[in-house]
Motif scaffolding. Structure first.
Motif, PDB file in Angstrom:
ATOM      1  N   ILE A 156       0.837  -1.202   0.000  1.00 42.69           N
ATOM      2  CA  ILE A 156       0.000   0.000   0.000  1.00 42.69           C
ATOM      3  C   ILE A 156       0.869   1.249   0.000  1.00 42.69           C
ATOM      4  CG2 ILE A 156      -1.687   1.304   1.337  1.00 42.69           C
ATOM      5  CD1 ILE A 156      -2.834  -1.339   2.312  1.00 42.69           C
ATOM      6  N   ALA A 157       1.943   1.234   0.813  1.00 37.01           N
ATOM      7  CA  ALA A 157       2.838   2.388   0.851  1.00 37.01           C
ATOM      8  C   ALA A 157       3.496   2.622  -0.504  1.00 37.01           C
ATOM      9  CB  ALA A 157       3.894   2.181   1.936  1.00 37.01           C
ATOM     10  N   GLU A 158       3.927   1.559  -1.157  1.00 33.15           N
ATOM     11  CA  GLU A 158       4.578   1.688  -2.469  1.00 33.15           C
ATOM     12  C   GLU A 158       3.628   2.270  -3.504  1.00 33.15           C
ATOM     13  OE1 GLU A 158       6.454  -1.251  -5.917  1.00 33.15           O
ATOM     14  OE2 GLU A 158       6.091  -2.016  -3.886  1.00 33.15           O
ATOM     15  N   GLU A 159       2.392   1.778  -3.529  1.00 31.75           N
ATOM     16  CA  GLU A 159       1.424   2.270  -4.500  1.00 31.75           C
ATOM     17  C   GLU A 159       0.962   3.673  -4.170  1.00 31.75           C
ATOM     18  OE1 GLU A 159       0.397   0.791  -7.304  1.00 31.75           O
ATOM     19  OE2 GLU A 159       1.902  -0.754  -6.902  1.00 31.75           O
ATOM     20  N   THR A 160       0.867   4.012  -2.885  1.00 37.27           N
ATOM     21  CA  THR A 160       0.378   5.330  -2.479  1.00 37.27           C
ATOM     22  C   THR A 160       1.326   6.429  -2.928  1.00 37.27           C
ATOM     23  OG1 THR A 160      -0.807   4.429  -0.569  1.00 37.27           O
ATOM     24  CG2 THR A 160      -0.201   6.754  -0.491  1.00 37.27           C
ATOM     25  N   MET A 161       2.632   6.189  -2.855  1.00 37.77           N
ATOM     26  CA  MET A 161       3.600   7.230  -3.191  1.00 37.77           C
ATOM     27  C   MET A 161       3.622   7.555  -4.673  1.00 37.77           C
ATOM     28  SD  MET A 161       6.821   6.500  -0.615  1.00 37.77           S
ATOM     29  CE  MET A 161       6.979   4.753  -0.989  1.00 37.77           C
ATOM     30  N   ALA A 162       2.923   6.776  -5.490  1.00 33.19           N
ATOM     31  CA  ALA A 162       2.804   7.078  -6.921  1.00 33.19           C
ATOM     32  C   ALA A 162       1.521   7.832  -7.237  1.00 33.19           C
ATOM     33  CB  ALA A 162       2.858   5.784  -7.728  1.00 33.19           C
ATOM     34  N   LEU A 163       0.750   8.205  -6.207  1.00 30.46           N
ATOM     35  CA  LEU A 163      -0.543   8.856  -6.387  1.00 30.46           C
ATOM     36  C   LEU A 163      -0.530  10.209  -5.698  1.00 30.46           C
ATOM     37  CD1 LEU A 163      -2.782   5.745  -5.613  1.00 30.46           C
ATOM     38  CD2 LEU A 163      -2.309   6.704  -7.873  1.00 30.46           C
ATOM     39  N   PRO A 164      -1.496  11.067  -5.999  1.00 27.53           N
ATOM     40  CA  PRO A 164      -1.571  12.364  -5.308  1.00 27.53           C
ATOM     41  C   PRO A 164      -1.804  12.186  -3.815  1.00 27.53           C
ATOM     42  CG  PRO A 164      -2.913  12.361  -7.293  1.00 27.53           C
ATOM     43  CD  PRO A 164      -2.485  10.954  -7.075  1.00 27.53           C
ATOM     44  N   VAL A 165      -1.428  13.208  -3.036  1.00 28.75           N
ATOM     45  CA  VAL A 165      -1.547  13.121  -1.593  1.00 28.75           C
ATOM     46  C   VAL A 165      -3.009  13.051  -1.154  1.00 28.75           C
ATOM     47  CG1 VAL A 165      -1.588  15.615  -1.216  1.00 28.75           C
ATOM     48  CG2 VAL A 165      -0.667  14.103   0.563  1.00 28.75           C
ATOM     49  N   GLU A 166      -3.931  13.574  -1.977  1.00 30.88           N
ATOM     50  CA  GLU A 166      -5.350  13.486  -1.628  1.00 30.88           C
ATOM     51  C   GLU A 166      -5.807  12.028  -1.541  1.00 30.88           C
ATOM     52  OE1 GLU A 166      -4.118  15.285  -4.017  1.00 30.88           O
ATOM     53  OE2 GLU A 166      -4.447  17.383  -3.385  1.00 30.88           O
ATOM     54  N   ASN A 167      -5.208  11.180  -2.351  1.00 29.99           N
ATOM     55  CA  ASN A 167      -5.559   9.761  -2.299  1.00 29.99           C
ATOM     56  C   ASN A 167      -5.166   9.151  -0.965  1.00 29.99           C
ATOM     57  OD1 ASN A 167      -6.289   7.207  -4.087  1.00 29.99           O
ATOM     58  ND2 ASN A 167      -4.429   6.685  -2.965  1.00 29.99           N
ATOM     59  N   PHE A 168      -4.006   9.545  -0.443  1.00 26.26           N
ATOM     60  CA  PHE A 168      -3.558   9.036   0.847  1.00 26.26           C
ATOM     61  C   PHE A 168      -4.483   9.491   1.964  1.00 26.26           C
ATOM     62  CE2 PHE A 168      -0.684   9.450   4.603  1.00 26.26           C
ATOM     63  CZ  PHE A 168      -0.459   8.098   4.791  1.00 26.26           C
ATOM     64  N   ARG A 169      -4.955  10.729   1.873  1.00 28.41           N
ATOM     65  CA  ARG A 169      -5.894  11.228   2.869  1.00 28.41           C
ATOM     66  C   ARG A 169      -7.167  10.392   2.888  1.00 28.41           C
ATOM     67  NH1 ARG A 169      -8.963  16.246   0.937  1.00 28.41           N
ATOM     68  NH2 ARG A 169      -6.850  17.029   0.623  1.00 28.41           N
ATOM     69  N   GLY A 170      -7.713  10.119   1.712  1.00 28.75           N
ATOM     70  CA  GLY A 170      -8.918   9.300   1.644  1.00 28.75           C
ATOM     71  C   GLY A 170      -8.697   7.881   2.121  1.00 28.75           C
ATOM     72  N   LEU A 171      -7.496   7.353   1.864  1.00 27.80           N
ATOM     73  CA  LEU A 171      -7.188   5.996   2.304  1.00 27.80           C
ATOM     74  C   LEU A 171      -7.135   5.919   3.824  1.00 27.80           C
ATOM     75  CD1 LEU A 171      -6.390   3.097   1.610  1.00 27.80           C
ATOM     76  CD2 LEU A 171      -4.019   3.863   1.448  1.00 27.80           C
ATOM     77  N   LEU A 172      -6.500   6.892   4.470  1.00 28.01           N
ATOM     78  CA  LEU A 172      -6.454   6.902   5.933  1.00 28.01           C
ATOM     79  C   LEU A 172      -7.841   7.001   6.531  1.00 28.01           C
ATOM     80  CD1 LEU A 172      -3.376   9.160   6.819  1.00 28.01           C
ATOM     81  CD2 LEU A 172      -3.483   6.684   6.567  1.00 28.01           C
ATOM     82  N   ARG A 173      -8.686   7.820   5.930  1.00 29.46           N
ATOM     83  CA  ARG A 173     -10.052   7.961   6.439  1.00 29.46           C
ATOM     84  C   ARG A 173     -10.818   6.650   6.297  1.00 29.46           C
ATOM     85  NH1 ARG A 173     -11.512  11.661   3.345  1.00 29.46           N
ATOM     86  NH2 ARG A 173     -11.095  13.471   4.693  1.00 29.46           N
ATOM     87  N   ALA A 174     -10.647   5.966   5.169  1.00 33.06           N
ATOM     88  CA  ALA A 174     -11.355   4.703   4.950  1.00 33.06           C
ATOM     89  C   ALA A 174     -10.878   3.629   5.916  1.00 33.06           C
ATOM     90  CB  ALA A 174     -11.167   4.242   3.503  1.00 33.06           C
ATOM     91  N   LEU A 175      -9.573   3.564   6.155  1.00 37.30           N
ATOM     92  CA  LEU A 175      -9.049   2.583   7.100  1.00 37.30           C
ATOM     93  C   LEU A 175      -9.570   2.836   8.506  1.00 37.30           C
ATOM     94  CD1 LEU A 175      -5.326   2.367   5.891  1.00 37.30           C
ATOM     95  CD2 LEU A 175      -7.119   0.668   5.526  1.00 37.30           C
ATOM     96  N   ARG A 176      -9.659   4.108   8.887  1.00 32.72           N
ATOM     97  CA  ARG A 176     -10.169   4.426  10.222  1.00 32.72           C
ATOM     98  C   ARG A 176     -11.634   4.056  10.357  1.00 32.72           C
ATOM     99  NH1 ARG A 176     -12.805   8.972  11.539  1.00 32.72           N
ATOM    100  NH2 ARG A 176     -11.997  10.097   9.746  1.00 32.72           N
ATOM    101  N   LYS A 177     -12.431   4.373   9.368  1.00 30.26           N
ATOM    102  CA  LYS A 177     -13.854   4.067   9.445  1.00 30.26           C
ATOM    103  C   LYS A 177     -14.124   2.571   9.369  1.00 30.26           C
ATOM    104  CE  LYS A 177     -15.754   8.423   7.755  1.00 30.26           C
ATOM    105  NZ  LYS A 177     -16.679   9.061   6.784  1.00 30.26           N
ATOM    106  N   ALA A 178     -13.193   1.817   8.776  1.00 37.12           N
ATOM    107  CA  ALA A 178     -13.356   0.365   8.693  1.00 37.12           C
ATOM    108  C   ALA A 178     -12.868  -0.335   9.953  1.00 37.12           C
ATOM    109  CB  ALA A 178     -12.601  -0.176   7.483  1.00 37.12           C
ATOM    110  N   ASP A 179     -12.498   0.436  10.981  1.00 34.45           N
ATOM    111  CA  ASP A 179     -12.072  -0.130  12.268  1.00 34.45           C
ATOM    112  C   ASP A 179     -10.730  -0.847  12.161  1.00 34.45           C
ATOM    113  OD1 ASP A 179     -12.427  -0.406  14.976  1.00 34.45           O
ATOM    114  OD2 ASP A 179     -13.451  -2.333  14.824  1.00 34.45           O
ATOM    115  N   VAL A 180      -9.888  -0.394  11.238  1.00 36.05           N
ATOM    116  CA  VAL A 180      -8.513  -0.898  11.199  1.00 36.05           C
ATOM    117  C   VAL A 180      -7.765  -0.343  12.404  1.00 36.05           C
ATOM    118  CG1 VAL A 180      -6.347  -0.864   9.892  1.00 36.05           C
ATOM    119  CG2 VAL A 180      -8.517  -1.155   8.704  1.00 36.05           C
TER     120      VAL A 180
END
Length: 683
Positions: free
Chosen positions: A156-180
């Motif tokens: 996930i870290a490898e793929e995230t660094m190839a995307l805009p930072v907004e994508n990382f923000r959304g990913l963190l929010r989704a992980l938190r809401k999914a009770d990770v």
């Protein structure tokens, strides 16, 4: 009429006759499919059942199951081979693979090459979704075993660094809401931290990182980031009022409510208007303090209500009206047991024409748990909700299921759950836990296993409480082999996140008299990274003394002493974290458990004909300030030093200890604590 009827007089309507069930509810109806539920901060106990279609959950789980079948097969063989030879015909409930492992049996024949191939397929699926659906990424991550999550974080870290930072923000929010786990979220951030700093993230991006750090207990790191924003450090944006709100709960937990209250002055010093959520959290902090400080909570309630009425904007965390302030205050009254005051807040809400919510009634329902007929009161509040136009939510029905389960009415609890399905109200983790407790209390442990299976098919992830309740119920009914398998399943999934489940399994093995199995659980507990606590050694000592294995019991003395000295060092170490020091002090304060451990050691020494060692244990016991059982250890006290006898007398002021050798038998009986206030005169 109920004692609180006067509080509800404007809302009451006659209750109909209770419909008694004439036969068992058909199981096919109870476990019928339900609509997914949406996760929200107001119902944090809900599981990630709403993140996608059930078919994807089954696909991901089967991929994980086939991948890890071989690794689990070897561990399971070692764990269960000995259990099968001992359980005999008592294990009438054959632990079906489709019930405990969800169709994993067929995967046991796969070789190592196929396992590796399945693993690559799962990682490839994850790689495809990183730039797409963040919810699916969270589901795949939750479905994986603990040993695979490390590789997933790297991917996930490898793929995230190839995307805009907004994508990382959304990913963190989704992980938190999914009770990770917040720890996993922080590990992901640490892997991409240099890249994240180079992207010049805005306050929205930083908010997700600060919140993850705060939720994982890293208060100092989160606070340092906010201070960097205050100083205008390069790479950090100016803070907004939300940054201070994210620190409130963790700062109150680690440093106390007063430290959290200072965040308001820091917000105002930056020229920011306080966020209304801050006042809500402060009401929650003071209402949930020990003991609750309701005067301070009312002060923040008034300030927050004034701010909410003056400002009309979209409050964060779904707070849009003063109702939530009053709801937090109601929770404080409920914790204090002030039943009438809790319902008086309900009257205030109606006077001010504030629309009530299901959360408000959930608190009122919890107040009814102490009533004689709690189920009737909770059900009455459900009817009042419907009359007032408030739609009941899952938690409201969970309270009724809990009341029926605690009173032994398993059939009625299942009926309520079935009605929830019919009404389109999904079951969450709490619903399943209450149902499992109800069926286990009624001796229907096979239904508990079927509920565990149904949870995964519904997309709700079973947790440690579900598995622990199930294997304790199985052991109580005599199905020890099946209890061991359920416990092993919990360990394989990485769900044993505290020593409680391990201690319960050790207690089960000790109760059986199989100390070899109990020692295996203790060793596996250490290997899993959970050091045994004083409760663990208390269980082991009780097991050894139960089978009169005195040498093995005495062999644990050095380990117990090392544990206590280690806890004392941590509690006094200024370098230790506040959380570690608090945990050490909490365990040192378990006086009853420490006393039990030393009393068992004294008994073992006496029965093993090591009188001198027993005397040494008594002296050590008194030096630690633990109470001595005078009527049991009176003869030992005759041989201890005078200082130890003095400490023993100071430790127990309930009785005046006579000279046991010169006191007449009638006086010994008269002073016996086993007889309480009875006095037996000599014949």
């Amino acid at each position: 009429m109920l004692a609180f009827s006067s509080c509800l007089q404007p809302f009451q309507r006659p209750l109909g006759r209770r419909a008694e069930l004439q036969e068992q509810v058909p199981w096919d109806e109870v476990v019928s499919a339900s609509a997914p539920s949406r996760f929200s901060p107001r119902a944090a106990s809900r599981g990630p059942g709403a993140l996608g279609a059930r078919s994807l959950a089954l696909e991901v789980y089967l991929l994980w199951a086939s991948r890890s079948a071989k690794s689990r097969r070897n561990a399971r063989a070692v764990w269960c081979s000995r259990q099968r030879s001992r359980s005999g015909p008592a294990s009438a409930i054959v632990m079906r693979n489709q019930e405990i492992e969800s169709s994993v049996g067929a995967a046991q024949e796969e070789d190592a090459g196929e396992d590796q191939d399945t693993k690559q397929k799962l990682l490839q699926r994850l790689r495809q979704e990183v730039s797409g659906s963040h919810q699916l990424v969270a589901r795949i991550f939750l479905s994986a075993s603990s040993d695979l999550r490390h590789e997933m974080l790297e991917l996930i870290a490898e793929e995230t660094m190839a995307l805009p930072v907004e994508n990382f923000r959304g990913l963190l929010r989704a992980l938190r809401k999914a009770d990770v786990s917040p720890e996993n979220i922080v590990q992901l951030y640490q892997r991409v931290q240099p890249w994240f700093m180079e992207q010049k993230p805005n306050e929205e991006d930083w908010a997700q990182v600060v919140y993850a750090l705060a939720r994982s207990g890293r208060l100092s790191e989160a606070a340092d980031m906010v201070e960097c924003m205050e100083r205008g450090k390069e790479g950090f944006p100016a803070p907004d009022s939300r940054m201070y709100v994210l620190l409130v709960r963790e700062m109150a937990r680690q440093k106390g409510p007063f430290a959290a209250s200072t965040l308001l002055s820091r917000t105002q010093a930056q020229g920011l208007i306080p966020d209304a959520v801050y006042f809500l959290l402060m009401v929650v902090v003071y209402s949930s303090a020990t003991p609750p400080q309701l005067d301070r909570a009312k002060l923040y309630l008034r300030k927050g209500e004034e701010l909410m009425r003056r400002q009309k904007f979209d409050f964060r965390m779904e707070v849009a009206e003063p109702l939530y302030l009053y709801t937090a205050l109601m929770a404080g009254y409920s914790r204090l047991g002030r039943f009438r005051d809790t319902f008086s807040v309900l009257g205030i809400l109606r006077q001010r024409k504030i629309r009530l919510s299901a959360v408000t009634f959930s608190i009122l329902q919890r107040c009814c748990f102490s009533r004689l007929d709690a189920a009737t009161d909770v059900r009455q509040l459900l009817r009042i909700m419907e009359q007032m136009g408030v739609t009941p939510e899952t938690d409201n029905y969970n309270h009724l299921i809990d009341c029926y389960g605690q009173s032994g009415q398993m059939t009625l609890a299942l009926q309520v759950a079935n009605r929830m399905r019919e009404a389109g109200i999904s079951w969450n983790q709490i619903t399943y836990l209450k149902l499992i407790k109800a069926v286990v209390a009624s001796g229907q442990v096979e239904l508990a296993l079927r509920l565990l299976t149904r949870m995964r098919s519904d997309g709700v992830r079973p947790g440690a409480p579900h598995y622990t309740c199930a294997f304790i119920g199985l052991a109580r009914e005599g199905y020890y082999e099946d209890a061991s398998r359920v416990f092993q399943r919990l360990v394989e999934l990485g769900g044993a996140k505290d020593p409680f489940a391990w201690n319960m399994m050790m207690a089960i093995e000790c109760r059986r008299g199989d100390m070899d199995a109990a020692m295996e659980v203790l060793e596996s507990m250490k290997e899993a990274g959970w050091p045994p606590n004083i409760t663990s050694y208390s269980i082991m000592l009780e097991g050894y003394t139960g089978i009169s294995d005195w040498p093995s019991a005495l062999a644990l003395r050095d380990t117990v002493l090392d544990l206590r000295q280690s806890l004392i060092r941590i509690a006094k170490d200024p370098v230790a974290t506040e959380a570690a020091a608090s945990a050490a002090k909490l365990e040192l304060n378990l006086t009853a458990t420490w006393t039990k451990v030393y009393h068992l050691l004294v008994d073992a020494a006496v029965y093993n004909a090591e009188w001198t060692r027993g005397v040494a244990f008594i002296e050590e016991l008194t030096e630690l300030g633990l109470p001595v059982n005078y009527y049991k250890h009176a003869r030992l006290l005759q041989d201890v030093s005078s200082s130890a006898r003095h400490l023993a007398a100071q430790g127990d002021q309930e009785f005046v200890y006579p000279d046991w050798n010169t006191e007449p038998e009638s006086a010994k009986v008269r002073h016996s604590p086993c007889l309480g206030m009875l006095t037996i005169e000599p014949m």
